[in-house]
Design an enzyme around this catalytic site. Structure first.
Site, PDB file in Angstrom:
ATOM      1  N   HIS A   2       0.809  -1.225   0.000  1.00  0.00           N
ATOM      2  CA  HIS A   2       0.000   0.000   0.000  1.00  0.00           C
ATOM      3  C   HIS A   2       0.842   1.274   0.000  1.00  0.00           C
ATOM      4  O   HIS A   2       0.348   2.332   0.354  1.00  0.00           O
ATOM      5  CB  HIS A   2      -0.958  -0.011   1.205  1.00  0.00           C
ATOM      6  CG  HIS A   2      -1.984  -1.096   1.118  1.00  0.00           C
ATOM      7  ND1 HIS A   2      -2.717  -1.537   2.199  1.00  0.00           N
ATOM      8  CD2 HIS A   2      -2.409  -1.840   0.064  1.00  0.00           C
ATOM      9  CE1 HIS A   2      -3.530  -2.510   1.809  1.00  0.00           C
ATOM     10  NE2 HIS A   2      -3.360  -2.718   0.524  1.00  0.00           N
ATOM     11  N   SER A  21      -7.052  -7.063   9.922  1.00  0.00           N
ATOM     12  CA  SER A  21      -8.468  -7.425  10.037  1.00  0.00           C
ATOM     13  C   SER A  21      -8.943  -8.173   8.797  1.00  0.00           C
ATOM     14  O   SER A  21     -10.085  -8.621   8.748  1.00  0.00           O
ATOM     15  CB  SER A  21      -9.315  -6.167  10.235  1.00  0.00           C
ATOM     16  OG  SER A  21      -9.172  -5.307   9.118  1.00  0.00           O
TER      17      SER A  21
HETATM   18  N1  APR Z   1      -1.023  -7.402  17.864  1.00  0.00           N
HETATM   19  C1  APR Z   1      -1.620  -8.070  16.824  1.00  0.00           C
HETATM   20  N2  APR Z   1      -2.727  -7.628  16.214  1.00  0.00           N
HETATM   21  C2  APR Z   1      -3.282  -6.486  16.662  1.00  0.00           C
HETATM   22  C3  APR Z   1      -2.732  -5.744  17.720  1.00  0.00           C
HETATM   23  C4  APR Z   1      -1.545  -6.250  18.333  1.00  0.00           C
HETATM   24  N3  APR Z   1      -0.949  -5.605  19.331  1.00  0.00           N
HETATM   25  N4  APR Z   1      -3.509  -4.643  17.914  1.00  0.00           N
HETATM   26  C5  APR Z   1      -4.495  -4.700  17.018  1.00  0.00           C
HETATM   27  N5  APR Z   1      -4.362  -5.821  16.258  1.00  0.00           N
HETATM   28  C6  APR Z   1      -5.188  -6.270  15.141  1.00  0.00           C
HETATM   29  C7  APR Z   1      -6.673  -5.975  15.268  1.00  0.00           C
HETATM   30  O1  APR Z   1      -7.318  -7.012  16.006  1.00  0.00           O
HETATM   31  C8  APR Z   1      -7.114  -5.959  13.805  1.00  0.00           C
HETATM   32  O2  APR Z   1      -7.529  -7.231  13.364  1.00  0.00           O
HETATM   33  O3  APR Z   1      -4.770  -5.563  13.991  1.00  0.00           O
HETATM   34  C9  APR Z   1      -5.836  -5.535  13.060  1.00  0.00           C
HETATM   35  C10 APR Z   1      -5.877  -4.145  12.474  1.00  0.00           C
HETATM   36  O4  APR Z   1      -6.832  -4.111  11.453  1.00  0.00           O
HETATM   37  P1  APR Z   1      -7.031  -2.793  10.564  1.00  0.00           P
HETATM   38  O5  APR Z   1      -7.069  -1.595  11.429  1.00  0.00           O
HETATM   39  O6  APR Z   1      -8.170  -3.031   9.668  1.00  0.00           O
HETATM   40  O7  APR Z   1      -5.645  -2.708   9.745  1.00  0.00           O
HETATM   41  P2  APR Z   1      -5.217  -3.489   8.423  1.00  0.00           P
HETATM   42  O8  APR Z   1      -5.850  -4.835   8.365  1.00  0.00           O
HETATM   43  O9  APR Z   1      -3.736  -3.411   8.342  1.00  0.00           O
HETATM   44  O10 APR Z   1      -5.842  -2.560   7.316  1.00  0.00           O
HETATM   45  C11 APR Z   1      -5.618  -2.861   5.959  1.00  0.00           C
HETATM   46  O11 APR Z   1      -6.712  -0.853   5.300  1.00  0.00           O
HETATM   47  O12 APR Z   1      -7.102   1.363   5.729  1.00  0.00           O
HETATM   48  C12 APR Z   1      -6.403   0.498   4.954  1.00  0.00           C
HETATM   49  O13 APR Z   1      -4.511   0.867   3.683  1.00  0.00           O
HETATM   50  C13 APR Z   1      -4.916   0.665   5.016  1.00  0.00           C
HETATM   51  O14 APR Z   1      -3.194  -1.015   4.929  1.00  0.00           O
HETATM   52  C14 APR Z   1      -4.419  -0.655   5.528  1.00  0.00           C
HETATM   53  C15 APR Z   1      -5.535  -1.602   5.150  1.00  0.00           C
END
Ligand code: APR
Length: 231
Positions: free
Chosen positions: A105, A173
């Site tokens: 990304h 997520s």
């Molecule tokens: N350790 C492991 N996992 C964690 C922790 C932690 N300390 N804290 C939070 N999480 C998990 C949450 O449970 C959740 O499932 O990290 C995940 C974060 O999810 P999102 O906020 O949706 O982030 P991500 O999946 O990386 O998003 C994907 O969406 O907005 C866009 O471009 C952006 O790259 C990003 C993409």
């Protein structure tokens, strides 16, 4: 030959470094609307707002450090051929010492031309400004894949996923495609691990171990286990 470990990371791996995730409670998308800051339309409508959003993210990146999960993944390279595919735009894998990182990304610390996507530049310091131009004279934009834009690195990422002997997914997520679909390129017989306290149910994925814990503690333990087993 060394076994190949492919790792897909998301915002959760950087959470314990102090970078907010997107969709958890208190996440970035609670405070900002995707349509306002993370689409090409938003940039066309209000580039100053979009620029400021990423400038703030970049500024914060200078105040945080990699955590034990990032460092553990770097140490895996002692025994394995490790490739990281990250959805994150931070540089914490690089700073922890991982040597092969594919950013799906984009990257916060880079800017790119608005007329030629191949012209990508390092940003000096934290601030990218309106008026800063590429060598062809067009405004520089954040080097970020916005919602609705193509994900140019998805093909090499899918190729890597298909080569995995071991596939790890950490802190995502699994809401955003095509990244979330990468696990379906992994061979059925490959061992798969999902580390996330709120791990989604991944039916139809074979050989999957789900570890519902924080990355900062679970990833170093998992890495230690894999290093032990390889001896
Ligand atoms: N350790 C492991 N996992 C964690 C922790 C932690 N300390 N804290 C939070 N999480 C998990 C949450 O449970 C959740 O499932 O990290 C995940 C974060 O999810 P999102 O906020 O949706 O982030 P991500 O999946 O990386 O998003 C994907 O969406 O907005 C866009 O471009 C952006 O790259 C990003 C993409």
């Amino acid at each position: 030959m060394r076994k190949k470990i492919i790792v897909l990371t998301g915002a959760g791996i950087s959470a314990e470094s102090g970078i907010r995730t997107f969709r958890d409670s208190g996440g970035l998308w609670e405070e900002h609307r995707i349509e306002d800051v993370a689409t090409f339309e938003a940039w066309s409508r209000n580039p100053a707002l979009v620029m400021d959003f990423y400038n703030q993210r970049r500024k914060q990146l200078y105040e945080v450090n990699p955590n034990p999960a990032h460092f553990a993944l770097a140490s895996l390279e002692e025994k394995f051929d490790v490739r990281i595919i990250t959805q994150n735009v931070d540089d914490l894998h690089e700073r922890a010492g991982s040597s092969d990182i594919l950013h799906l990304h984009g990257e916060l610390k880079k800017a790119r031309s608005t007329v030629d996507p191949d012209l990508v530049y390092d940003i000096e310091g934290w601030e990218l400004k309106l008026g800063q131009k590429c060598e062809k004279g067009s405004q520089l934009r954040p080097h970020i894949v916005w919602f609705g834009e193509a994900v140019p690195m998805i093909e090499p990422a899918a190729e890597l996923a298909s080569q995995a002997d071991i596939f790890m997914v950490i802190g995502t997520s699994m809401n955003v495609y095509p990244a979330a679909g990468l696990i379906h390129y992994v061979k059925g017989k490959a061992d798969k691990y999902l580390v996330d306290p709120n791990a989604v149910a991944l039916q139809s994925v074979s050989n999957l171990t789900v570890i519902r814990e924080l990355a900062g503690t679970a990833v170093p333990q998992l890495v230690e286990k894999l290093l032990q087993e390889s001896r």
